[in-house]
Write an enzyme that holds these catalytic residues in place. Structure first.
Site, short mmCIF file in Angstrom:
data_model
loop_
_atom_site.label_atom_id
_atom_site.label_comp_id
_atom_site.label_asym_id
_atom_site.label_seq_id
_atom_site.Cartn_x
_atom_site.Cartn_y
_atom_site.Cartn_z
N LYS A 1 0.84 -1.20 0.00
CA LYS A 1 0.00 0.00 0.00
C LYS A 1 0.88 1.25 0.00
CE LYS A 1 -1.55 -1.67 3.75
NZ LYS A 1 -2.21 -1.95 5.03
N THR B 1 -8.20 8.68 9.29
CA THR B 1 -7.69 7.52 8.56
C THR B 1 -7.35 6.36 9.49
OG1 THR B 1 -5.46 8.46 8.69
CG2 THR B 1 -6.74 8.97 6.72
N GLY C 1 -7.37 3.03 11.17
CA GLY C 1 -7.93 1.72 10.87
C GLY C 1 -8.04 1.39 9.40
N THR C 2 -7.44 2.20 8.53
CA THR C 2 -7.56 1.91 7.10
C THR C 2 -6.91 0.57 6.74
OG1 THR C 2 -5.61 3.30 6.75
CG2 THR C 2 -7.76 4.30 6.31
N GLY C 3 -5.74 0.26 7.33
CA GLY C 3 -5.06 -0.99 7.01
C GLY C 3 -5.84 -2.20 7.48
N CYS C 4 -6.33 -2.14 8.72
CA CYS C 4 -7.14 -3.24 9.25
C CYS C 4 -8.38 -3.45 8.39
CB CYS C 4 -7.58 -2.92 10.69
SG CYS C 4 -6.26 -2.55 11.85
#
Length: 271
Positions: A175, A207, A209-212
């Site tokens: 990402k 933003t 928690g975007t990865g989770c």
């Protein structure tokens, strides 16, 4: 509801990331989620203020009971914290999760800057978790740690993805949100080729928690029988929509709107 996802990750008391975001993302994708919690965290939108690890035997018990009763069509891992926890999770999945696709989000640092993975656990992550994963979803800082390479653009992303593929993981979604510029690039790489997903940066501090959220949305897609590329594309679209609809909560990095796919009017019509 279609597809069962077992989420193995830490809890976020603020609700924006971790297990809470994972469950919301799976629900938004119309998939079922079970959980094995690896750590309790006391955190808000400003940072992580405390971490309470879960005993290893209890982590293994959560995984074992979930897989032997409800079962899973995909597994998603997030915050694992330290080397003993990684070993315990991998042992449990090797015993009861054989053949289930694993989406591994190598959570190392929280949005506010707090370390969520002990530095001496990185090698264990490489050695144990990566070869078990169907997909690895690192951000730029995580990819730099795992690959040992400095990443400043697409060519470096390609090189780092190649290093991680050589570690035994069959697919990497690197990402690019941490790179500068308005043009966003995410690289999906496999031994058979690559695809670059492009987008425009959404200006927002919300933003958290975007990865989770992305990793869990992809896991839900795999659990529903989607091919990897389509699961990634749908997951990215969901995160973008949830970012645009963020409720603006908190004084720091606020949460997404995971309920962006919910239609209250439709629910009311069914009552």
């Amino acid at each position: 509801m279609q597809g069962r996802v077992l989420i193995v990750a830490g809890s976020d008391s603020g609700g924006g990331a971790g297990i809470q975001a994972d469950i919301k993302a799976c629900a938004a994708m119309d998939a079922y989620s079970a959980t094995a919690i690896t750590a309790l965290t006391a955190q808000d939108t400003l940072g992580v203020h405390g971490v309470h690890p879960v005993p290893l035997d209890f982590i293994r018990q959560q995984i074992r009971l979930s897989l032997r009763d409800i079962g899973a069509d995909a597994v998603k891992t997030g915050m694992l914290g330290d080397a003993p926890t990684i070993e315990a999770v991998c042992d449990a999945l090797a015993e009861d999760g054989q053949g289930i696709p694993l989406v591994a989000d190598p959570v190392m640092v929280a949005k506010g800057g707090s370390n969520l993975l002990a530095p001496d656990a990185v090698e264990t992550l490489r050695r144990r978790l990566l070869p078990m994963a169907a997909l690895l979803t690192p951000n730029i800082p995580e990819a730099e740690v795992l690959s040992g390479l400095r990443i400043t653009g697409l060519e470096e992303m390609r090189a780092a993805a190649g290093v991680m593929l050589a570690m035994g993981v069959p697919a990497v979604l690197l990402k690019g949100g941490h790179l500068e510029g308005e043009r966003l690039l995410d690289l999906l790489a496999t031994p058979d080729g690559e695809e670059v997903f492009e987008g425009t940066r959404i200006p927002s501090r919300h933003t958290h928690g975007t990865g989770c959220t992305l990793a869990s949305a992809i896991a839900a897609g795999l659990a529903q029988g989607m091919v990897l590329r389509d699961a990634v594309a749908r997951g990215r679209g969901f995160v973008q929509a949830a970012l645009r609809a963020a409720p603006g909560l908190g004084k720091g990095h606020g949460p997404l709107n995971h309920g962006v796919t919910v239609d209250p009017a439709r629910i009311a019509a069914l009552s």
